[in-house]
Design an enzyme around this catalytic site. Structure first.
Site, short mmCIF file in Angstrom:
data_model
loop_
_atom_site.label_atom_id
_atom_site.label_comp_id
_atom_site.label_asym_id
_atom_site.label_seq_id
_atom_site.Cartn_x
_atom_site.Cartn_y
_atom_site.Cartn_z
CE1 TYR A 17 29.70 31.99 60.21
CE2 TYR A 17 28.49 31.36 62.18
CZ TYR A 17 28.72 31.25 60.82
OH TYR A 17 27.95 30.39 60.07
CE LYS A 20 33.22 30.52 58.26
NZ LYS A 20 32.78 29.13 58.49
CG ASP A 38 28.45 19.28 59.41
OD1 ASP A 38 28.97 19.78 58.39
OD2 ASP A 38 27.84 19.93 60.26
#
Length: 183
Positions: A133, A73, A170
């Protein structure tokens, strides 16, 4: 050279600072040029996907990686400020489990190269942030993994004094001890 490259404590993770041309009208810079990227980093990469997210202050995204189809990335912020983190998940690496963090903002124009084999995430420090990104492979939901953001074995020193807002994936990230990692 259109980029200044600064190594980090993890040799494969690099900070790139583009040459910015500014005047009273504003500024201009090339955010990516394949030939210049290669000259500056020594890397020949092929990007297949661009992603753009906007997040509010306190949102923490990550630490994400794909166990198959790992993604390199090239990340940057176009509005606001984040603290961006990469964690080495390559078991064969002498830096396995180590992390590096960098402030990225619309003002410093920095970019971070996060190679395949690393988990990646960021926390938003400004009122909001827009994050861009480029990736070297496509996203595959079935291969995506999350390393828990606050694993004491990794010990990331997030520059926050609040509990971050997290997505469910997450919140349920795995510890380094229990994570799927690269060989």
């Amino acid at each position: 050279m259109p980029y200044t490259v600064t190594p980090t404590a993890l040799p494969e993770v690099m900070i790139l600072e583009p040459q910015v041309f500014g005047d009273a009208r504003g500024f201009f810079f090339e955010s990516f040029n394949e030939l210049d990227f290669h000259k500056a980093t020594g890397l020949k990469v092929h990007f297949v996907q661009d992603n753009h997210s906007k997040s509010a202050k306190g949102v923490l995204r990550g630490l994400h990686y794909q166990i198959q189809h790992p993604q390199g990335k090239l990340v940057r912020v176009v509005q606001g400020e984040v603290f961006d983190v990469a964690v080495d998940l390559r078991k064969s690496s002498s830096h396995f489990g180590q992390w590096v963090g960098v402030h990225l903002s619309e003002k410093n124009h920095r970019q971070l190269w996060v190679p395949p084999g690393f988990a990646h995430g960021f926390v938003v420090l400004s009122d909001s942030a827009e994050f861009l990104y480029k990736t070297t492979d496509y996203w595959f939901a079935e291969h995506e993994r999350s390393l828990v953001w606050n694993d004491p074995d990794v010990g990331i020193d997030w520059p926050i004094d609040f509990s971050p807002q997290l997505a469910a994936k997450d919140q349920n990230g795995r510890s380094l001890k229990n994570a799927d990692v690269y060989l």
